[in-house]
Design a protein around this motif. Structure first.
Motif, PDB file in Angstrom:
ATOM      1  N   ARG A 288      34.924 109.897 -84.148  1.00 46.63           N
ATOM      2  CA  ARG A 288      35.087 111.164 -83.450  1.00 46.63           C
ATOM      3  C   ARG A 288      36.178 111.028 -82.395  1.00 46.63           C
ATOM      4  NH1 ARG A 288      29.776 110.865 -85.044  1.00 46.63           N
ATOM      5  NH2 ARG A 288      28.736 112.827 -85.573  1.00 46.63           N
ATOM      6  N   LEU A 289      37.115 111.961 -82.417  1.00 47.82           N
ATOM      7  CA  LEU A 289      38.220 111.969 -81.458  1.00 47.82           C
ATOM      8  C   LEU A 289      38.265 113.326 -80.777  1.00 47.82           C
ATOM      9  CD1 LEU A 289      40.831 110.663 -80.269  1.00 47.82           C
ATOM     10  CD2 LEU A 289      42.067 111.751 -82.169  1.00 47.82           C
ATOM     11  N   VAL A 290      38.216 113.332 -79.454  1.00 49.87           N
ATOM     12  CA  VAL A 290      38.309 114.585 -78.701  1.00 49.87           C
ATOM     13  C   VAL A 290      39.751 115.078 -78.751  1.00 49.87           C
ATOM     14  CG1 VAL A 290      38.040 115.704 -76.455  1.00 49.87           C
ATOM     15  CG2 VAL A 290      36.412 113.941 -77.172  1.00 49.87           C
ATOM     16  N   VAL A 291      39.956 116.291 -79.264  1.00 48.40           N
ATOM     17  CA  VAL A 291      41.301 116.845 -79.359  1.00 48.40           C
ATOM     18  C   VAL A 291      41.555 117.919 -78.309  1.00 48.40           C
ATOM     19  CG1 VAL A 291      41.528 116.325 -81.803  1.00 48.40           C
ATOM     20  CG2 VAL A 291      40.590 118.532 -81.128  1.00 48.40           C
ATOM     21  N   GLU A 292      40.490 118.466 -77.731  1.00 49.26           N
ATOM     22  CA  GLU A 292      40.658 119.475 -76.679  1.00 49.26           C
ATOM     23  C   GLU A 292      39.315 119.725 -75.997  1.00 49.26           C
ATOM     24  OE1 GLU A 292      41.854 124.140 -76.644  1.00 49.26           O
ATOM     25  OE2 GLU A 292      43.398 122.756 -77.406  1.00 49.26           O
ATOM     26  N   SER A 293      39.388 120.174 -74.751  1.00 50.63           N
ATOM     27  CA  SER A 293      38.176 120.612 -74.063  1.00 50.63           C
ATOM     28  C   SER A 293      37.980 122.094 -74.333  1.00 50.63           C
ATOM     29  CB  SER A 293      38.294 120.363 -72.547  1.00 50.63           C
ATOM     30  OG  SER A 293      38.353 118.984 -72.277  1.00 50.63           O
ATOM     31  N   GLY A 294      36.827 122.439 -74.883  1.00 49.59           N
ATOM     32  CA  GLY A 294      36.541 123.835 -75.193  1.00 49.59           C
ATOM     33  C   GLY A 294      36.152 124.618 -73.959  1.00 49.59           C
ATOM     34  N   LYS A 295      36.194 125.930 -74.058  1.00 47.94           N
ATOM     35  CA  LYS A 295      35.860 126.813 -72.951  1.00 47.94           C
ATOM     36  C   LYS A 295      34.598 127.605 -73.271  1.00 47.94           C
ATOM     37  CE  LYS A 295      39.639 125.662 -70.750  1.00 47.94           C
ATOM     38  NZ  LYS A 295      39.580 124.814 -69.541  1.00 47.94           N
ATOM     39  N   GLY A 296      33.607 127.510 -72.389  1.00 49.33           N
ATOM     40  CA  GLY A 296      32.384 128.275 -72.566  1.00 49.33           C
ATOM     41  C   GLY A 296      32.473 129.611 -71.851  1.00 49.33           C
ATOM     42  N   LEU A 297      31.332 130.292 -71.773  1.00 49.98           N
ATOM     43  CA  LEU A 297      31.260 131.628 -71.181  1.00 49.98           C
ATOM     44  C   LEU A 297      30.292 131.648 -70.012  1.00 49.98           C
ATOM     45  CD1 LEU A 297      31.031 133.923 -74.337  1.00 49.98           C
ATOM     46  CD2 LEU A 297      32.872 133.932 -72.658  1.00 49.98           C
ATOM     47  N   LEU A 298      30.630 132.413 -68.971  1.00 52.84           N
ATOM     48  CA  LEU A 298      29.714 132.668 -67.884  1.00 52.84           C
ATOM     49  C   LEU A 298      28.556 133.536 -68.382  1.00 52.84           C
ATOM     50  CD1 LEU A 298      32.267 133.425 -65.024  1.00 52.84           C
ATOM     51  CD2 LEU A 298      30.789 131.419 -65.176  1.00 52.84           C
ATOM     52  N   TYR A 299      27.442 133.430 -67.713  1.00 49.35           N
ATOM     53  CA  TYR A 299      26.233 134.118 -68.182  1.00 49.35           C
ATOM     54  C   TYR A 299      26.366 135.631 -68.183  1.00 49.35           C
ATOM     55  CZ  TYR A 299      24.840 135.815 -63.557  1.00 49.35           C
ATOM     56  OH  TYR A 299      24.788 136.483 -62.351  1.00 49.35           O
ATOM     57  N   ASN A 300      27.226 136.180 -67.327  1.00 49.24           N
ATOM     58  CA  ASN A 300      27.297 137.640 -67.195  1.00 49.24           C
ATOM     59  C   ASN A 300      28.531 138.241 -67.864  1.00 49.24           C
ATOM     60  OD1 ASN A 300      29.145 136.573 -65.439  1.00 49.24           O
ATOM     61  ND2 ASN A 300      28.505 137.743 -63.648  1.00 49.24           N
ATOM     62  N   GLU A 301      29.130 137.534 -68.794  1.00 46.53           N
ATOM     63  CA  GLU A 301      30.282 138.073 -69.511  1.00 46.53           C
ATOM     64  C   GLU A 301      29.871 139.320 -70.302  1.00 46.53           C
ATOM     65  OE1 GLU A 301      33.453 137.257 -69.769  1.00 46.53           O
ATOM     66  OE2 GLU A 301      33.673 135.224 -68.987  1.00 46.53           O
ATOM     67  N   SER A 302      30.710 140.323 -70.283  1.00 47.13           N
ATOM     68  CA  SER A 302      30.381 141.582 -70.957  1.00 47.13           C
ATOM     69  C   SER A 302      30.266 141.419 -72.472  1.00 47.13           C
ATOM     70  CB  SER A 302      31.437 142.643 -70.633  1.00 47.13           C
ATOM     71  OG  SER A 302      32.722 142.228 -71.086  1.00 47.13           O
TER      72      SER A 302
END
Length: 387
Positions: free
Chosen positions: A353-367
């Motif tokens: 396993r090779l990390v190719v990028e850091s993913g982006k999550g969502l804040l709890y109150n995203e529309s």
């Protein structure tokens, strides 16, 4: 001597992970710094909820409260069961601390003051994958999944990630199960059909043996390394991927947890679980461990059975565990998980396993929570992988 804390445990059936409850509770006691086989002040009382529907969960809660006289409720549930669970927790003024894989977006319209969650947030990984894939590979993006996976918010989370990334068209193929075996699908015809659409990348969403069948059929079709392949997180858990590693696969996924993480918190968890269970960690053990960490902090109030104080503290309490900061009350804002986008390569001897990028999550109150939920207006009531 104080009486033990009695916790009712809602336990659905899973043919894919038949020992998930043992692993989850072992993780819980290890997070609590207790020997799972040598403790007597916390007692879990299981109730079999079959497929985990809201009706069965409600039946279980009533039995556990009236007959077993439990102090609080726990277990593996689906958010789809909450409309039948929450009124009971409120009526009986009971604390509910639940576990879930995160196959659905939390229903923020109403959660009340009694329900807390140790969640894997699989939908976060799917959102991050969609956003990354649209930027990395462009359009069109193929998506293949069985009817089962289509009943959750995973594919709609991926679609929203694509929309918030670079956008693009989705070529969607949903496969029905075989008549002889409702848990087995035949992906080969869908793979052949998908190939004719010339996708820039294909995202496969499967679980259990169906996932192994897909990877075998993908390889058999000669598409391995020819068309980039993205899979959902649970398709690359070692316990499944090791069965097909000889195929020399190359694929991508996103994950919120790396068992090989060198942080002291993770090394402690991995070592403790291996010593007591004689095997490597898994996601269920991790969810239990994170729950045990927070209840260890609140134990003095648990001993007094001051559950009003426990509920108040759980709204703000955070712990640092094997995968970073975690909290358990959605309306306070779930901690955004650290997500790694991974390139996975297999061989006869290894899974790399090779990390190719850091993913982006969502804040709890995203529309877009509402958009994702409405993209799947109906679906399965059972917790993910409880089939």
């Amino acid at each position: 001597m104080t009486s033990p804390i009695k916790i009712g445990f809602l336990q659905p059936y899973s043919s894919l992970y038949p020992y998930y409850a043992e692993h989850l509770l072992t993780g819980f006691f290890l997070g609590f710094d207790r020997d799972p086989f040598r403790q007597n002040d916390i007692q879990f009382i299981p109730y079999f909820t079959e497929s985990g529907s809201g009706t069965k969960c409600a039946e279980g809660i009533k039995k556990l409260i009236h007959i077993d006289k439990v102090d609080m409720i726990s277990g593996l549930i689906s958010y789809a069961a909450l409309p039948e669970i929450l009124p009971l927790l409120e009526s009986y003024k009971k604390l509910g601390f639940f576990f879930d894989m995160g196959e659905n977006i939390p229903h923020f319209d109403y959660l009340g003051d009694h329900a807390f969650f140790s969640s894997n947030q699989l939908w976060q990984s799917e959102f991050a994958l969609g956003k990354w894939a649209s930027k990395q590979f462009g359009s069109p993006i193929g998506m293949i999944m069985p009817m089962y996976e289509a009943g959750y918010h995973l594919h709609s989370s991926f679609n929203q990630g694509v929309s918030m990334g670079s956008g693009g068209n989705i070529l969607l193929k949903v496969i029905d199960s075989t008549k002889m075996n409702p848990h087995l699908v035949l992906p080969a015809p869908a793979i052949a059909e998908m190939k004719t659409g010339n996708p820039s990348v294909v995202h496969a969403l499967f679980s259990g043996p169906s996932g192994l069948q897909f990877l075998n059929d993908w390889h058999q079709a000669g598409l391995n390394k020819e068309i980039p392949l993205i899979v959902n997180e649970n398709m690359v858990y070692d316990e499944w991927l090791s069965d097909v590693r000889h195929l020399g696969l190359e694929l991508f996924t996103a994950s919120t947890y790396d068992p090989r993480n060198e942080s002291k918190e993770n090394k402690r968890f991995v070592q403790k679980f291996r010593a007591i269970a004689g095997q490597d960690t898994n996601m269920y053990a991790l969810l239990g461990y994170e729950g045990g960490l927070v209840f260890k902090e609140l134990f003095s109030f648990l001993q007094k059975k001051d559950f009003d104080k426990v509920k108040s503290l759980l709204k703000t309490e955070k712990v640092r565990g094997p995968r970073g900061e975690r909290n358990f009350y959605p309306e306070s804002g779930f901690s955004i998980p650290e997500i790694d986008v991974l390139k996975v390569k297999t061989s006869n001897t290894s899974i790399d396993r090779l990390v190719v990028e850091s993913g982006k999550g969502l804040l709890y109150n995203e529309s877009i929570f509402k958009d994702i939920r409405e993209a799947t207006p109906s679906g399965w009531k059972n917790p993910y992988m409880c089939i």
